[in-house]
Design a protein around this motif. Structure first.
Motif, PDB file in Angstrom:
ATOM      1  N   LEU A 211       0.833  -1.202   0.000  1.00 48.22           N
ATOM      2  CA  LEU A 211       0.000   0.000   0.000  1.00 48.22           C
ATOM      3  C   LEU A 211       0.869   1.255   0.000  1.00 48.22           C
ATOM      4  O   LEU A 211       0.587   2.215  -0.735  1.00 48.22           O
ATOM      5  N   ILE A 233      -8.305   4.664  -2.127  1.00 46.61           N
ATOM      6  CA  ILE A 233      -7.525   4.210  -0.977  1.00 46.61           C
ATOM      7  C   ILE A 233      -7.985   4.916   0.299  1.00 46.61           C
ATOM      8  O   ILE A 233      -8.156   4.287   1.351  1.00 46.61           O
ATOM      9  N   LEU A 335      -8.778  -2.560  -2.835  1.00 43.98           N
ATOM     10  CA  LEU A 335      -8.431  -1.400  -2.021  1.00 43.98           C
ATOM     11  C   LEU A 335      -9.507  -1.134  -0.972  1.00 43.98           C
ATOM     12  O   LEU A 335      -9.220  -0.665   0.136  1.00 43.98           O
ATOM     13  N   THR A 338      -8.880  -3.591   1.669  1.00 39.49           N
ATOM     14  CA  THR A 338      -7.670  -3.191   2.396  1.00 39.49           C
ATOM     15  C   THR A 338      -7.995  -2.128   3.437  1.00 39.49           C
ATOM     16  O   THR A 338      -7.487  -2.173   4.563  1.00 39.49           O
TER      17      THR A 338
END
Length: 404
Positions: A211, A233, A335, A338
């Motif tokens: 990342l 993100i 993402l 994440t």
């Protein structure tokens, strides 16, 4: 007439008759036969009584491209269609005379109008315009068989199983709508059509180092993709919600982005608090006179950008180059996962994470969702501010490794 269990070895070994032709019946699929002529050619047929008359339906000539397994599969499909009331031996012209004459294309405007109030209408239009209308648009709706639909879906699924399932679902919905409107349509031909297997659920989450490197790689990726992916993100919203965002949805003074219900996947309007990092990205975007979009397509200000596949492939390659090692495949949707994993690591409660993602599931589903109306707005802002600081920390850590 002989009836045996046909095999490829037996077919190859068959000797041609001195004159005329012989027929051998397959004991595995009743009705399937192979004709052998004087020339030695072997042709598969299906013999079946249809409407009181015995009819022969030619399947194809035996070859390396059309073997016994193919003939049996095709014969079973035809026999199933006959049992359902169809007549595969009829010509397309004859079938059209029996039908109403309404083609898929002529019925499409009414079907679209019936679905106009759905959030997914743009996706319905895209699937019909790109796949269904070019292939079946000029066909009379009642004449399209299950076997034809199966071959159509199989062709799409060769390159995209997910799209194959999606197209089949939309075509089945169309026939579900058309069924009470067409007197000669015996049933939904999509019901028992071949369906690509469901894709395996993904659990890919980018590591901290991946990342951090990705954030730095995006320094070299200009608008729209670099800034848009950074917003993915930082906010964890869906790809379409970010890339198709309107400027009017963002209140920079309140540091707030409101995704209207029409654009939210679950149909629920969503308030996304903007961290300082996210707000900086949005304020850096140059407005275009011909577009209200944050990320307008080049040459068409009414739409968001396209060309995702090539761009993501380029970014994946840049990420591997910076990491100096192979990176397992990741997608833009990963993402979102994440962010959810990162918030959990930072100690954010599950219900707050679900509120950030605009999920109506888990802790917000069912009876709890009915009575729990707290929107966790302040908690969402704290969570996204903390996440932004964590992302920047990871990016700085990766830069430090490069310089030392």
């Amino acid at each position: 007439m002989n009836s045996i269990t046909l095999t490829d070895a037996k077919l190859i070994a068959m000797k041609p008759p001195a004159s005329g032709q012989i027929e051998i019946s397959d004991s595995v699929v009743p009705g399937l036969r192979v004709r052998v002529g004087v020339s030695g050619g072997r042709t598969f047929i299906v013999r079946k009584r249809i409407g009181g008359k015995v009819k022969n339906i030619t399947l194809g000539r035996y070859s390396t491209r059309f073997g016994l397994a193919d003939a049996r599969k095709k014969a079973r499909t035809i026999l199933s269609d006959i049992e359902a009331g169809g007549d595969p031996s009829a010509t397309p012209t004859a079938r059209k005379r029996e039908a109403t004459g309404k083609t898929v294309r002529t019925m499409w405007p009414d079907y679209r109008a019936a679905k106009a109030d759905r959030r997914s209408i743009k996706e319905v239009e895209r699937v019909f315009n790109r796949h269904i209308l070019p292939h079946f648009g000029d066909r009379v709706a009642e004449t399209i068989t299950r076997a034809e639909i199966t071959r159509f879906i199989d062709e799409i699924a060769r390159t995209s199983p997910v799209m194959g399932r999606n197209v089949l679902a939309h075509l089945s919905s169309f026939y579900g709508w058309a069924l009470p409107r067409l007197d000669s349509l015996p049933g939904n031909p999509c019901r028992d059509a071949g369906r690509p297997p469901a894709p395996k659920s993904r659990d890919r989450v980018l590591s901290d180092s991946e990342l951090g490197i990705l954030w730095n790689v995006l320094d070299n990726e200009p608008a729209p993709f670099g800034p848009a992916i950074r917003l993915l993100i930082l906010t964890g919203q869906r790809r379409s919600e970010v890339f198709e965002a309107d400027r009017s949805e963002v209140d920079t003074e309140a540091k707030l982005w409101m995704i209207p219900r029409e654009r939210a996947k679950n149909g629920v309007a969503h308030l996304v608090p903007l961290s300082e990092e996210a707000l900086t990205i949005i304020e850096s975007l140059t407005a275009r006179d011909d577009s209200d979009k944050l990320f307008p397509a080049r040459g068409n200000g009414e739409n968001g950008p396209s060309g995702f596949s090539k761009t993501i492939a380029r970014i994946r390659a840049a990420l591997e180059k910076e990491a100096e090692r192979p990176i397992s495949r990741w997608t833009l949707h990963d993402l979102r996962r994440t962010l959810a994993t990162g918030l959990q690591r930072l100690g954010v409660r599950l219900e707050v994470t679900e509120a950030v993602l605009n999920h109506i599931s888990g802790s917000r589903a069912g009876i709890v969702g009915v009575y729990q109306r707290h929107d966790y707005f302040n908690e969402k802002r704290e969570a996204l501010d903390a996440w932004a600081k964590e992302v920047i920390r990871l990016a700085h850590a990766q830069r430090s490794k490069v310089t030392t």
